[in-house]
Design a protein around this motif. Sequence first.
Motif, PDB file in Angstrom:
ATOM      1  N   TYR A  74       0.829  -1.200   0.000  1.00 35.49           N
ATOM      2  CA  TYR A  74       0.000   0.000   0.000  1.00 35.49           C
ATOM      3  C   TYR A  74       0.866   1.254   0.000  1.00 35.49           C
ATOM      4  CZ  TYR A  74      -4.142  -2.756   1.223  1.00 35.49           C
ATOM      5  OH  TYR A  74      -5.170  -3.645   1.235  1.00 35.49           O
ATOM      6  N   LEU A  75       1.842   1.261   0.902  1.00 34.69           N
ATOM      7  CA  LEU A  75       2.622   2.480   1.098  1.00 34.69           C
ATOM      8  C   LEU A  75       3.331   2.891  -0.173  1.00 34.69           C
ATOM      9  CD1 LEU A  75       4.033   1.690   4.592  1.00 34.69           C
ATOM     10  CD2 LEU A  75       2.386   3.440   3.987  1.00 34.69           C
ATOM     11  N   ILE A  76       3.951   1.923  -0.816  1.00 39.53           N
ATOM     12  CA  ILE A  76       4.729   2.290  -1.989  1.00 39.53           C
ATOM     13  C   ILE A  76       3.805   2.714  -3.120  1.00 39.53           C
ATOM     14  CG2 ILE A  76       5.030   0.115  -3.231  1.00 39.53           C
ATOM     15  CD1 ILE A  76       8.176   1.086  -2.723  1.00 39.53           C
ATOM     16  N   LEU A  77       2.656   2.035  -3.231  1.00 44.96           N
ATOM     17  CA  LEU A  77       1.715   2.402  -4.294  1.00 44.96           C
ATOM     18  C   LEU A  77       1.079   3.756  -4.016  1.00 44.96           C
ATOM     19  CD1 LEU A  77       0.051  -1.060  -4.957  1.00 44.96           C
ATOM     20  CD2 LEU A  77       1.608   0.183  -6.452  1.00 44.96           C
ATOM     21  N   ILE A  78       0.732   3.991  -2.748  1.00 45.55           N
ATOM     22  CA  ILE A  78       0.140   5.288  -2.404  1.00 45.55           C
ATOM     23  C   ILE A  78       1.134   6.399  -2.723  1.00 45.55           C
ATOM     24  CG2 ILE A  78      -0.518   6.760  -0.464  1.00 45.55           C
ATOM     25  CD1 ILE A  78      -1.884   4.358   0.769  1.00 45.55           C
ATOM     26  N   ALA A  79       2.389   6.182  -2.326  1.00 42.49           N
ATOM     27  CA  ALA A  79       3.399   7.203  -2.576  1.00 42.49           C
ATOM     28  C   ALA A  79       3.554   7.460  -4.072  1.00 42.49           C
ATOM     29  CB  ALA A  79       4.729   6.774  -1.973  1.00 42.49           C
ATOM     30  N   LEU A  80       3.334   6.432  -4.889  1.00 43.07           N
ATOM     31  CA  LEU A  80       3.518   6.579  -6.328  1.00 43.07           C
ATOM     32  C   LEU A  80       2.322   7.214  -7.021  1.00 43.07           C
ATOM     33  CD1 LEU A  80       5.257   3.230  -7.314  1.00 43.07           C
ATOM     34  CD2 LEU A  80       6.221   5.520  -7.481  1.00 43.07           C
ATOM     35  N   VAL A  81       1.104   6.866  -6.598  1.00 44.86           N
ATOM     36  CA  VAL A  81      -0.047   7.280  -7.413  1.00 44.86           C
ATOM     37  C   VAL A  81      -0.980   8.289  -6.751  1.00 44.86           C
ATOM     38  CG1 VAL A  81       0.004   5.089  -8.629  1.00 44.86           C
ATOM     39  CG2 VAL A  81      -1.619   5.392  -6.756  1.00 44.86           C
ATOM     40  N   GLU A  93      22.317   2.373  -8.816  1.00 47.49           N
ATOM     41  CA  GLU A  93      21.693   1.933  -7.578  1.00 47.49           C
ATOM     42  C   GLU A  93      20.723   3.009  -7.143  1.00 47.49           C
ATOM     43  OE1 GLU A  93      21.408  -0.836  -6.122  1.00 47.49           O
ATOM     44  OE2 GLU A  93      22.693  -1.722  -7.646  1.00 47.49           O
ATOM     45  N   GLU A  94      19.462   2.718  -7.325  1.00 43.87           N
ATOM     46  CA  GLU A  94      18.426   3.694  -7.032  1.00 43.87           C
ATOM     47  C   GLU A  94      17.601   3.203  -5.864  1.00 43.87           C
ATOM     48  OE1 GLU A  94      17.239   6.501  -7.955  1.00 43.87           O
ATOM     49  OE2 GLU A  94      17.362   6.846 -10.113  1.00 43.87           O
ATOM     50  N   THR A  95      16.860   4.101  -5.226  1.00 38.13           N
ATOM     51  CA  THR A  95      15.930   3.635  -4.215  1.00 38.13           C
ATOM     52  C   THR A  95      14.789   2.911  -4.932  1.00 38.13           C
ATOM     53  OG1 THR A  95      14.702   5.679  -4.302  1.00 38.13           O
ATOM     54  CG2 THR A  95      16.458   5.549  -2.682  1.00 38.13           C
ATOM     55  N   ILE A  96      14.131   2.019  -4.184  1.00 36.47           N
ATOM     56  CA  ILE A  96      13.079   1.200  -4.788  1.00 36.47           C
ATOM     57  C   ILE A  96      11.992   2.078  -5.397  1.00 36.47           C
ATOM     58  CG2 ILE A  96      11.314  -0.512  -4.300  1.00 36.47           C
ATOM     59  CD1 ILE A  96      13.101  -1.388  -1.945  1.00 36.47           C
ATOM     60  N   LYS A  97      11.646   3.132  -4.656  1.00 34.40           N
ATOM     61  CA  LYS A  97      10.552   3.988  -5.092  1.00 34.40           C
ATOM     62  C   LYS A  97      10.883   4.662  -6.431  1.00 34.40           C
ATOM     63  CE  LYS A  97       8.697   7.894  -3.173  1.00 34.40           C
ATOM     64  NZ  LYS A  97       8.596   8.744  -1.987  1.00 34.40           N
ATOM     65  N   ASN A  98      12.091   5.211  -6.520  1.00 35.22           N
ATOM     66  CA  ASN A  98      12.470   5.877  -7.762  1.00 35.22           C
ATOM     67  C   ASN A  98      12.470   4.921  -8.934  1.00 35.22           C
ATOM     68  OD1 ASN A  98      12.739   8.191  -6.390  1.00 35.22           O
ATOM     69  ND2 ASN A  98      14.984   8.133  -6.258  1.00 35.22           N
ATOM     70  N   ARG A  99      12.914   3.712  -8.658  1.00 37.09           N
ATOM     71  CA  ARG A  99      12.968   2.721  -9.718  1.00 37.09           C
ATOM     72  C   ARG A  99      11.571   2.419 -10.243  1.00 37.09           C
ATOM     73  NH1 ARG A  99      16.091  -1.660  -7.060  1.00 37.09           N
ATOM     74  NH2 ARG A  99      18.049  -0.522  -7.019  1.00 37.09           N
ATOM     75  N   MET A 100      10.624   2.282  -9.295  1.00 36.31           N
ATOM     76  CA  MET A 100       9.258   1.983  -9.717  1.00 36.31           C
ATOM     77  C   MET A 100       8.656   3.171 -10.449  1.00 36.31           C
ATOM     78  SD  MET A 100       7.884  -0.241  -6.496  1.00 36.31           S
ATOM     79  CE  MET A 100       6.204  -0.414  -7.058  1.00 36.31           C
ATOM     80  N   ALA A 101       8.974   4.374  -9.968  1.00 33.94           N
ATOM     81  CA  ALA A 101       8.420   5.568 -10.593  1.00 33.94           C
ATOM     82  C   ALA A 101       8.931   5.714 -12.030  1.00 33.94           C
ATOM     83  CB  ALA A 101       8.773   6.802  -9.779  1.00 33.94           C
ATOM     84  N   ALA A 102      10.129   5.190 -12.286  1.00 34.18           N
ATOM     85  CA  ALA A 102      10.725   5.343 -13.617  1.00 34.18           C
ATOM     86  C   ALA A 102      10.199   4.324 -14.623  1.00 34.18           C
ATOM     87  CB  ALA A 102      12.242   5.227 -13.508  1.00 34.18           C
ATOM     88  N   GLU A 103       9.508   3.280 -14.142  1.00 35.05           N
ATOM     89  CA  GLU A 103       8.993   2.258 -15.065  1.00 35.05           C
ATOM     90  C   GLU A 103       7.923   2.842 -15.991  1.00 35.05           C
ATOM     91  OE1 GLU A 103       9.444  -1.222 -15.887  1.00 35.05           O
ATOM     92  OE2 GLU A 103      11.329  -0.510 -15.021  1.00 35.05           O
ATOM     93  N   LEU A 104       7.964   2.418 -17.242  1.00 36.39           N
ATOM     94  CA  LEU A 104       6.991   2.941 -18.202  1.00 36.39           C
ATOM     95  C   LEU A 104       6.031   1.859 -18.650  1.00 36.39           C
ATOM     96  CD1 LEU A 104       9.333   5.103 -20.410  1.00 36.39           C
ATOM     97  CD2 LEU A 104       7.758   5.857 -18.624  1.00 36.39           C
ATOM     98  N   ASP A 105       4.873   2.290 -19.091  1.00 35.15           N
ATOM     99  CA  ASP A 105       3.912   1.323 -19.611  1.00 35.15           C
ATOM    100  C   ASP A 105       4.357   0.862 -21.006  1.00 35.15           C
ATOM    101  OD1 ASP A 105       3.316   3.295 -21.333  1.00 35.15           O
ATOM    102  OD2 ASP A 105       1.238   3.574 -20.715  1.00 35.15           O
ATOM    103  N   PRO A 106       3.701  -0.172 -21.560  1.00 41.26           N
ATOM    104  CA  PRO A 106       4.179  -0.759 -22.823  1.00 41.26           C
ATOM    105  C   PRO A 106       4.351   0.266 -23.949  1.00 41.26           C
ATOM    106  CG  PRO A 106       2.481  -2.132 -21.859  1.00 41.26           C
ATOM    107  CD  PRO A 106       2.590  -0.918 -21.002  1.00 41.26           C
ATOM    108  N   SER A 107       3.577   1.329 -23.950  1.00 38.67           N
ATOM    109  CA  SER A 107       3.735   2.331 -25.020  1.00 38.67           C
ATOM    110  C   SER A 107       5.037   3.104 -24.867  1.00 38.67           C
ATOM    111  CB  SER A 107       2.551   3.311 -24.993  1.00 38.67           C
ATOM    112  OG  SER A 107       2.702   4.209 -23.911  1.00 38.67           O
ATOM    113  N   GLY A 108       5.627   3.029 -23.690  1.00 35.79           N
ATOM    114  CA  GLY A 108       6.914   3.670 -23.462  1.00 35.79           C
ATOM    115  C   GLY A 108       6.797   5.161 -23.207  1.00 35.79           C
TER     116      GLY A 108
END
Lengths: 80, 745
Positions: free
Chosen positions: B431-438, B667-682
């Motif tokens: 929850y926490l990581i998703l809340i922080a992201l979205v 070496e990034e924090t987990i949160k930044n790494r997730m925030a940088a992920e893109l959807d299939p359209s890129g």
Amino acid sequence: MPTVADLSQGQRGIIKSFSEDMLPVKLMELGCLPGNSIELIQIAPLNDPLYINLSGSHIAIRRSLAQLIELEIVDDSQTL
Amino acid sequence: MSETIKVALVGNPNTGKTSVFNQLTGLKQKVGNYPGITVEKKEGICKLPKGKKAHILDLPGTYSLNTTSLDESVVVELLLNKKDKDYPDVAVVISDVENLKRNLLLFTQIKDLKIPTVLVINMSDRMSRKGISLDLDLMEQKLDTKIALVSTRKNQGVERIKELIADHKNLSTLPNLNASRIAPEYFDRLQKAFPKEDLYKLWLVITQDVNFMPIEKKRIQDATSFATKSKVELKKLQHKETALRYQFINNTLRETYKVDLQAARGLRSSFDKILTHRIFGYVIFLAILLTIFQAIFDWSTYPMDFIDEQFANAGEWIKNTLPPGVFTDLLAEGILAGIGGIVIFIPQIAFLFLFISLLEESGYMSRVVFLMDRLMRPFGLSGKSVVPLISGTACAIPAVMATRTIDNWKERLITILVTPFTTCSARLPVYLILIALVIPKGRILGLSYQALTLMLLYLLGFGMAILSAMVLNKILKIKSKSLFMVEMPTYRLPLMKNVALTVLEKTKSFVFGAGKIIMAISIVLWFLGSNGHSEEFKNAETIVTQRIEEKGLSDYSKNYIQNNISTYVRSTKLSVVDQTNAVGLKSLQDSIQLMTTELREKARAQEIASYKLEHSYIGYMGKAIEPLVKPLGYDWKIGIAVLTSFAAREVFVGTLATIYSVGSDEEETIKNRMAAELDPSGKNPLFNLPTGISLMLFYAFAMQCMSTLAIVKRETNSWKWPLLQLVFMSTFAYLVALTAYQILK
């Protein structure tokens, strides 16, 4: 005969009798025996459960169980 | 020579037994389970005078030896079985000075088993306030034992317990009274049938399962053949025995225990007036819950950010220091990433356990039970279900175990079945990581949107639990006796030592328990992610390089370079005039040139890595399940994380961390790494609102915890219930997440 369920808040009674096979052994272990006193401390919202002082043990029981314990109501309003 | 004396601590609930245990053993304690059952077993070592040592076993709290639950039968079975390796050399009965009368009931029963017994009268610090005075010498004489007057709060009398334990050989083993008086004829026959056995022990064996719920106990094989009396008759005899014991106790206390009611003052009644008030009671309860959530979300962010950064640094350090190779990669990308995903949540879990143990230690939890009972009943639950539902916010496993206090089998089963809906601490990381992201950062009425979202998720879990309880209450046709009894202990200031030990111990077991699974899964994932058998995987480098030459870098990479350079330009002081600390136009152009080359190289490596990952073993596995998770808005990487979460939810973050870090140099924090992920359209971030909500809902409802399933199997004694939970909850979760994503996207 009145039961624990008939007590009003702050009222006390002396246990007379109860149907042995209906009452859980646990309640006896906590002091629910003829001759001991029960005081009604608090009634929960919606009138159930009841919070009683059973000869020193503070416990909460449901109304249905309280109705099985017959007692003699003691009027000690003047001493308190 | 040091001999080890085996000691068993026995006592009623709420007598401060655990405090005595903590005082005796300090940090030298071990918590485990009794073999085959889930009753918690606490043991520790205590140093005694004269160089002796004692092994202390803290038995579950019980009112008597007439067992009505599994916890209690652990006590009885140990005390009856001389061959048990834990069979005590001496039993220490802990009692509470205010409730001495009923505490002594258990004492006389243990004494009658002819075990050397010491009586500890605890909470002596309350005596003067309650106007209690004791004649200890006479009491020792009457009860034929040695007494230690103790206050764990003031740390008084603990030495006396140690001395008495060391001196256990001098304790009397004579019984207090003769229970066979309740039915002389019956006991005579019993003795004739089993001449070698001790009568009182026989009696306990025979009556052991009189009060048991059908499910909780396998029958004791031997000696029951003599149960010529019906259950009702046996129960009557138990009543008689209890009455007899109270007679003895009353006689003893009449001369040795005096209460001066004039001197007695109690906080209980005035506190109870407010805390169980029909309006204020609920308001206070709600306020307490709100504080807890605010604490978990707001206060713990500081230590969490710190931990997150430390792990990122550690990963970098390993990569820079150790020689490059498979082992270093495994350490930095597999193990460290996975462990970081669990360690980061220690602050929150510690907070949660802190509050729960404060509520229990202070005696407030019983008031909640009292307040909630009538409200819970229409749903087929009992007031006692509130405790499991609340402690379910920490972990469903102890919560399912805590349902043992519910005496009504139907209410208990329903509680067990719905408890996994409450938001446990393993969901918290997700929850926490998703809340922080979205969820956006704003505030309303001083409460942040993010904290409110979290609160909403908790309420959702709780609401779902109540709702399914209602349905189950209608469906299940189980008849069982309705018993309900809660002790309302005096309010006490929680002992910091007890609270600290609980928090420490629970957090430790959470981290290590989950840590083991996460470690294993991380290693497997890392292996699957960095190996592959296909041609594409092996020739990734040539394929991607070729593609870049033909078509140029991907849009994402171009953006990435562009952003980096514009940030760089903005941060550089530019001047045409020569000036210290400023950069000339020419040199700026040079450095941009240099940087672009560097960034292009980095982007190329990144593209190779992600191409490799796509064609690794895990890539193929993820692609295989992608059709199933795509309608929920997840890509194949999230799909893998959701799948591994069925072992335990907290694996989610660690899994993503591992998948994303495989092959990545930064070496990034987990949160930044997730925030940088893109959807299939890129183009857009992968973790957007619809996907985030869909994921949160899935985790809110799905039954993703093997340990809980195992515990439910154990507590209900059948596979039927855990399987029902797994299928129903997970299907429901899928459908809800699907609907939410389709509506929101």
